[in-house]
Every structure is written in structure tokens, then in C-alpha cells.
Scaffold this motif. Structure first.
Motif: not given
Length: 118
Positions: A56-58, A99-100, A60-61, A97, A53-54
Motif C-alpha cells: 500500500y505504501e509503495s 491508512s490501509l 501510494k508513493e 494499519y 501495508n508495505e
């Protein structure tokens, strides 16, 4: 007198509890129980999901649009007792999670549609 095995008793109690609970509301827990996942394996799963998830967020940014590599990592690192597709559905249904899991579901759906076109 026959010796009582605590594992047998615990297993029996879990079977009884699963009959009085609506296990369809808890598909992740159901998979964990049905596949005899240990506490250590469960914790490894949660740690892996947190790391993914971390990532994924990275990503995505950073503007990534395709998360296939994360799905491949998830499937490859998932405990061999568990089915990746079932796990994604269970995690999604229980709200882990979101979004993931939505991205993983999109990748799977896209791959299935691409396979049908071939």
C-alpha cells in the motif's frame, strides 16, 4: 477419576476472562478467540497485513489511487475462518494499519454505493 483435559481448562478460563473484560474494546482479539484462530494462523495474519501495508505504501508513493487489488488480495488470503469485512472493522477499531484499513473501508463503501445504483 476423570482425566483433566488442559484444552478444556484453557477454554473455560478464556470464557471467564472474556466475561470480565470489555471485549467490544478489543474486536480483533474477540474475532481471534471466537473463530479459534491458532497462534500460527494469527502470526500469518500479522505477516500478511505487514506485507499488504508495505505494498500500500509503495503504491501510494507511486501515485496509485485505487487499492481494490490489495483488498481483493486481503480477502483472498485471509484465513477462511474469518470474515473480511469484520476483520477490517476490527483492525480499524484497534488501530492496526489505519491508512490501509481506511482505504479498504473506502473501497467497500464505494462498491456498496455502486451496487445500490445498479
Amino acid at each position: 477419576m476423570k482425566a483433566i483435559n488442559n484444552n478444556d481448562i484453557s477454554s473455560f478460563h478464556i470464557q471467564l476472562l472474556s466475561k470480565i473484560m470489555d471485549m467490544e474494546q478489543y474486536p480483533l482479539i474477540k474475532l481471534i478467540i471466537e473463530n479459534n484462530i491458532t497462534k500460527e494462523e494469527y502470526n500469518e495474519l500479522l505477516n500478511m497485513l505487514e506485507m499488504l501495508n508495505e505494498s500500500y505504501e509503495s503504491q501510494k508513493e507511486e501515485g496509485f489511487m485505487d487499492f481494490t487489488s490489495l483488498l481483493i488480495h486481503f480477502a483472498g488470503m485471509l484465513n477462511e475462518k474469518l470474515n473480511p469485512n469484520q476483520m477490517i472493522c476490527a483492525l480499524k477499531k484497534e488501530g492496526y494499519y489505519p491508512s490501509l484499513m481506511d482505504e479498504f473501508a473506502k473501497v467497500i463503501k464505494r462498491d456498496r454505493e455502486d451496487s445500490k445504483r445498479r
